[in-house]
Write a protein that holds these residues in place. Sequence first.
Motif, short mmCIF file in Angstrom:
data_model
loop_
_atom_site.label_atom_id
_atom_site.label_comp_id
_atom_site.label_asym_id
_atom_site.label_seq_id
_atom_site.Cartn_x
_atom_site.Cartn_y
_atom_site.Cartn_z
N GLU A 181 -14.61 -12.67 7.80
CA GLU A 181 -15.25 -12.61 9.12
C GLU A 181 -16.77 -12.56 9.01
O GLU A 181 -17.39 -11.60 9.46
CB GLU A 181 -14.75 -11.40 9.90
CG GLU A 181 -13.24 -11.41 10.05
CD GLU A 181 -12.75 -10.24 10.87
OE1 GLU A 181 -13.41 -9.94 11.89
OE2 GLU A 181 -11.74 -9.63 10.51
N VAL A 222 -8.32 0.26 -4.44
CA VAL A 222 -7.40 1.12 -3.70
C VAL A 222 -6.38 1.67 -4.68
O VAL A 222 -5.69 0.92 -5.37
CB VAL A 222 -6.70 0.32 -2.59
CG1 VAL A 222 -5.79 1.22 -1.79
CG2 VAL A 222 -7.73 -0.34 -1.70
N PRO A 230 -3.37 -12.18 13.91
CA PRO A 230 -3.77 -10.98 14.67
C PRO A 230 -4.25 -9.86 13.74
O PRO A 230 -3.96 -9.87 12.56
CB PRO A 230 -2.49 -10.58 15.40
CG PRO A 230 -1.39 -11.22 14.64
CD PRO A 230 -1.94 -12.47 14.05
N SER A 231 -4.96 -8.94 14.34
CA SER A 231 -5.53 -7.86 13.56
C SER A 231 -4.45 -7.07 12.83
O SER A 231 -3.39 -6.79 13.38
CB SER A 231 -6.31 -6.93 14.49
OG SER A 231 -6.97 -5.95 13.74
N GLY A 232 -4.71 -6.75 11.56
CA GLY A 232 -3.77 -5.95 10.77
C GLY A 232 -2.67 -6.76 10.13
O GLY A 232 -1.76 -6.21 9.54
N CYS A 233 -2.78 -8.11 10.19
CA CYS A 233 -1.69 -8.92 9.64
C CYS A 233 -1.84 -9.13 8.14
O CYS A 233 -0.94 -9.64 7.49
CB CYS A 233 -1.63 -10.27 10.34
SG CYS A 233 -3.06 -11.29 9.99
N GLY A 234 -2.96 -8.75 7.58
CA GLY A 234 -3.10 -8.83 6.13
C GLY A 234 -4.05 -9.91 5.64
O GLY A 234 -4.06 -10.25 4.46
N LYS A 235 -4.91 -10.44 6.52
CA LYS A 235 -5.84 -11.49 6.11
C LYS A 235 -6.81 -10.99 5.05
O LYS A 235 -6.97 -11.58 3.99
CB LYS A 235 -6.64 -11.99 7.32
CG LYS A 235 -5.79 -12.46 8.48
CD LYS A 235 -6.62 -12.93 9.64
CE LYS A 235 -7.48 -11.85 10.26
NZ LYS A 235 -6.73 -10.80 10.98
N SER A 236 -7.44 -9.84 5.37
CA SER A 236 -8.42 -9.30 4.41
C SER A 236 -7.72 -8.94 3.11
O SER A 236 -8.23 -9.18 2.02
CB SER A 236 -9.09 -8.06 4.98
OG SER A 236 -9.73 -8.38 6.18
N THR A 237 -6.54 -8.37 3.23
CA THR A 237 -5.80 -7.97 2.04
C THR A 237 -5.56 -9.18 1.14
O THR A 237 -5.78 -9.12 -0.08
CB THR A 237 -4.48 -7.32 2.45
OG1 THR A 237 -4.75 -6.24 3.34
CG2 THR A 237 -3.74 -6.80 1.25
N TYR A 266 0.89 -1.17 0.00
CA TYR A 266 0.00 0.00 0.00
C TYR A 266 0.92 1.20 0.00
O TYR A 266 1.47 1.56 1.04
CB TYR A 266 -0.88 0.03 1.24
CG TYR A 266 -1.99 -0.99 1.25
CD1 TYR A 266 -2.99 -0.95 0.29
CD2 TYR A 266 -2.04 -1.97 2.24
CE1 TYR A 266 -4.02 -1.89 0.32
CE2 TYR A 266 -3.07 -2.90 2.27
CZ TYR A 266 -4.05 -2.85 1.30
OH TYR A 266 -5.07 -3.74 1.33
N ALA A 308 2.28 -4.82 2.82
CA ALA A 308 1.25 -5.45 3.63
C ALA A 308 1.30 -6.97 3.52
O ALA A 308 0.89 -7.68 4.44
CB ALA A 308 -0.13 -4.96 3.22
N HIS A 339 -11.48 -14.49 13.34
CA HIS A 339 -10.69 -14.18 14.53
C HIS A 339 -10.96 -15.19 15.62
O HIS A 339 -10.36 -15.14 16.68
CB HIS A 339 -11.09 -12.80 15.07
CG HIS A 339 -10.32 -11.69 14.45
ND1 HIS A 339 -9.05 -11.39 14.83
CD2 HIS A 339 -10.62 -10.85 13.44
CE1 HIS A 339 -8.61 -10.38 14.10
NE2 HIS A 339 -9.55 -10.04 13.24
N1 LIG Z 1 -6.73 0.66 1.72
C1 LIG Z 1 -5.59 0.59 2.45
N2 LIG Z 1 -4.65 1.55 2.30
C2 LIG Z 1 -3.51 1.50 3.01
N3 LIG Z 1 -3.23 0.55 3.89
C3 LIG Z 1 -4.13 -0.43 4.09
C4 LIG Z 1 -5.37 -0.45 3.38
N4 LIG Z 1 -6.08 -1.53 3.78
C5 LIG Z 1 -5.31 -2.16 4.71
N5 LIG Z 1 -4.15 -1.49 4.89
C6 LIG Z 1 -3.09 -1.89 5.80
O1 LIG Z 1 -2.67 -3.19 5.47
C7 LIG Z 1 -2.45 -3.98 6.62
C8 LIG Z 1 -3.32 -5.24 6.55
O2 LIG Z 1 -4.69 -4.86 6.63
P1 LIG Z 1 -5.86 -5.91 6.57
O3 LIG Z 1 -7.13 -5.19 6.47
O4 LIG Z 1 -5.56 -6.90 5.53
O5 LIG Z 1 -5.74 -6.59 8.00
P2 LIG Z 1 -6.60 -7.77 8.61
O6 LIG Z 1 -5.70 -8.87 8.87
O7 LIG Z 1 -7.79 -8.04 7.78
O8 LIG Z 1 -7.04 -7.13 9.99
P3 LIG Z 1 -8.43 -7.32 10.78
O9 LIG Z 1 -8.38 -8.66 11.40
O10 LIG Z 1 -8.42 -6.26 11.79
O11 LIG Z 1 -9.52 -7.19 9.78
C9 LIG Z 1 -2.78 -3.12 7.80
O12 LIG Z 1 -1.59 -2.65 8.36
C10 LIG Z 1 -3.56 -1.97 7.23
O13 LIG Z 1 -3.27 -0.79 7.91
#
Ligand SMILES: Nc1ncnc2c1ncn2[C@@H]1O[C@H](COP(=O)(O)OP(=O)(O)OP(=O)(O)O)[C@@H](O)[C@H]1O
Lengths: 532, 266
Positions: B188, B72, B53-60, B29, B34, B219
């Motif tokens: 989720e 994005v 854990p939260s923010g580790c990039g699962k959704s990404t 990003y 990420a 989670h």
């Molecule tokens: N649109 C975006 N622009 C910039 N950074 C992003 C964007 N979306 C996610 N990130 C960053 O990428 C990293 C991974 O985000 P992601 O949403 O994949 O986390 P996650 O594992 O799904 O977390 P959660 O369990 O809280 O949903 C995070 O550090 C987040 O800040």
Amino acid sequence: MKKRWRQGEHYVWFSGAAVCLTLLMVAVLLGVVMVNGLGYFWPSDLALATLDDGSRLLGAITNAERVPDRERDNLQFKVGNRDLYGEDFRWIDGAAIADLAYPSNAVLLERVEFGNFHGFLKSLALASDDLAAPGDDWSRLMAALPLVAQRQATVDEMQGHLAELNGEIESLRRQAARLRFDDERAHAEAIHTLQDRMEQLAQRFEGENAAIARTVTELRRSRATFRDAEGREKEIVLADIVRAVRPNAMSVWAKTGFYASKVLELLTDEPRESNTEGGLFPAIFGTVMMVMIMSIFALPMGVVTAVYLREYAREGLLVRLVRIAVYNLAGVPSIVFGVVGLGFFVYGVGSALDVLLFPERLPTPTFGTGGILWASLTLSLLTVPVVIVATEEGLSAIPRGLREASLALGATRFQTLLRVVMPMAVPGIITGFILAVARAAGEVAPLMITGVVKLAPALPIDGNFPYVHLERKFMHLGFHIYDVGFQSPNVEAAKPMVYITTLLLVVIVMVLSLTAVVLRNQMRKRFQSATF
Amino acid sequence: MRIQQSAQPPYRLAVDDPIIAIRNLDLYYGEAQALKDITVAIPRRQVTAFIGPSGCGKSTLLRCLNRLNDLVDSVRITGSIKLEAMEINSGDVDVIELRRRVGMVFQAYNPFPKSIYENVVYGLRIAGVRKRSILDEEARRSLQSAALWEEVKDRLGESAMALSGGQMQRLCIARAIAVNPEVILMDEPCSALDPIATAHIEDLIDALKKTYTVVIVTHNMQQAARVSDYTAFLYLGEMIEFNKTDLIFTQPERRQTQDYITGRFG
Ligand SMILES: Nc1ncnc2c1ncn2[C@@H]1O[C@H](COP(=O)(O)OP(=O)(O)OP(=O)(O)O)[C@@H](O)[C@H]1O
Ligand SMILES: [Mg+2]
């Protein structure tokens, strides 16, 4: 007390007070307009005042002024009879009034010219027997007036036909001019035919014109003689009388009927007496039509711009600059828009159109002068920022999840826009539209230089080909207020008309917005329970 | 097909018959990375869970699979993701076609403000299906698969906004199923639901894997253990461990994995 302060109750009070103040302002404004406007059509009683010096006057009491330690107030009379006295209103010292009476035979005439006449019927001279009726002079007058009005209407109709003929001749003349302009020699024969036809029409025109003149002379021979309060006599042609009533003898029902007929006249008739009397139909028509044309341009333009800015353009410096520019357009004085409209639309586009489409009419401009199209376009420039802002707000309020859901199902961006985003943005768009309409309907300054006139000879839509005449000048309620209120020679007499026009304008804006609000609320109900 | 992996670290499991194969995927990003060098294969007609854990990039990672990250502006992706023979990451892939093959259910249930029926057939309509009989049939089939049919069959014309949260989420699942995808991504899906609705959805996921490949982000460790066949553990953008679920939960090979699933951090 301290506890209340801590709970933030004072904020509630502040906002409550603000709401009250706003409501109060609106109520006072509307109240003043309604009180002054609505009463005007009610036929007020005519008071016959005898003064100490023996002079007498007959009129409606329109105002009173309290004088300390005096038994009677100073009174303002609307005396009418402008042709006799030169003024409509007179202030009379209350102490000088010896006697005040309300004679039941006092007559109020509404005339085509010179405003109202107040007096007493003396005699009646009917020109033809078919107007005659039994009874005293008053009932004979009452019987004759509708018949005279009917005949006058026939005359008007004939005159309308005459105007049509004239239009036809004019269009033939233009065709001939165009052919000449093109190549005189090659079209000699066609021009000749056109001229023959023109001559025929001209003859018919002469014939009809003479017939009208005869009818009018005949009609105008029926007259009635009236006396004013002082006994001066005045002969009045029946055809010049719009309404004749004896207000002091009228019942409440009769007065109500009178009121209704005045309101009807207001809504459907043309203005008389440099706009201070008669109806407002052309101005209502012009206002509504202008707002509609404005919407046709402003709404799509604003919505498309907002959609591009919000949905397609990459958020960056350029987009931000464009957005700031658009938002600031809303703060530019409207007269500046008028100047832009005059320079760009009228002189630029309009003149170019004239050269292209109507070269034979030059140097008389067709589109190269102010007209309803240019005025509406100018207003759409003025209102488009409002639509853009509202639409952008609407679009940005739509949750991202819905767009993603649509895209994740294989929809293109455009399909998403059309099927999910736009339907949800409609309430916001309508809000913007309401604001735009309200702004456009109330705007006057830019119109004055792009096509509004105090008296337009014809409506922008009529029965003559091509039926919609966008190049025509038009009348407008807002301009009417300015014109009647500040430009008319007889401001005091025009005042009620100003209030009524204002009231009408407010009502029209309210009706337009209310329709939009109802529409919006219905759309909203569909999305209401959405949880995101 | 069998993915050949050179020096196989213990956390890179070779999967028989994968439907999606991700190799050396890096995602940025803007400047921030990420996802770091992700290599993993998603088995066909199985449930794969992404935990971490939260923010580790699962959704990404999940959104890479249907190219939803395209929305994005700042995103940059390198590496390869293959859906069968289709290279998802290549510039000339037909994104519309891809998204029809890979459906998605979101964390926040997001039905359209339309009727229940229109929600379900939305994907079909935009794909150009007009025939009423086909739409009706597909709507019934997908609602049945989403275990919602019995509850809504008499009120298909009513607004989807009047449903309960759990019903809405099942409607979203039905909506994804209606276009007949091969893979369903779930980010989720139960996080906004109560235990009963969650149990409903979990049963549903179990049933879905007969026909579809399911990838789920969660989670909830118990949930991952209950519904998934394979589990991937991500940490700070890296794939730490990927294995059969029962193995991950009983004998994780990595220290971080163990700490996470036993709740010692995260
Ligand atoms: N649109 C975006 N622009 C910039 N950074 C992003 C964007 N979306 C996610 N990130 C960053 O990428 C990293 C991974 O985000 P992601 O949403 O994949 O986390 P996650 O594992 O799904 O977390 P959660 O369990 O809280 O949903 C995070 O550090 C987040 O800040
Ligand atoms: Mg997430």
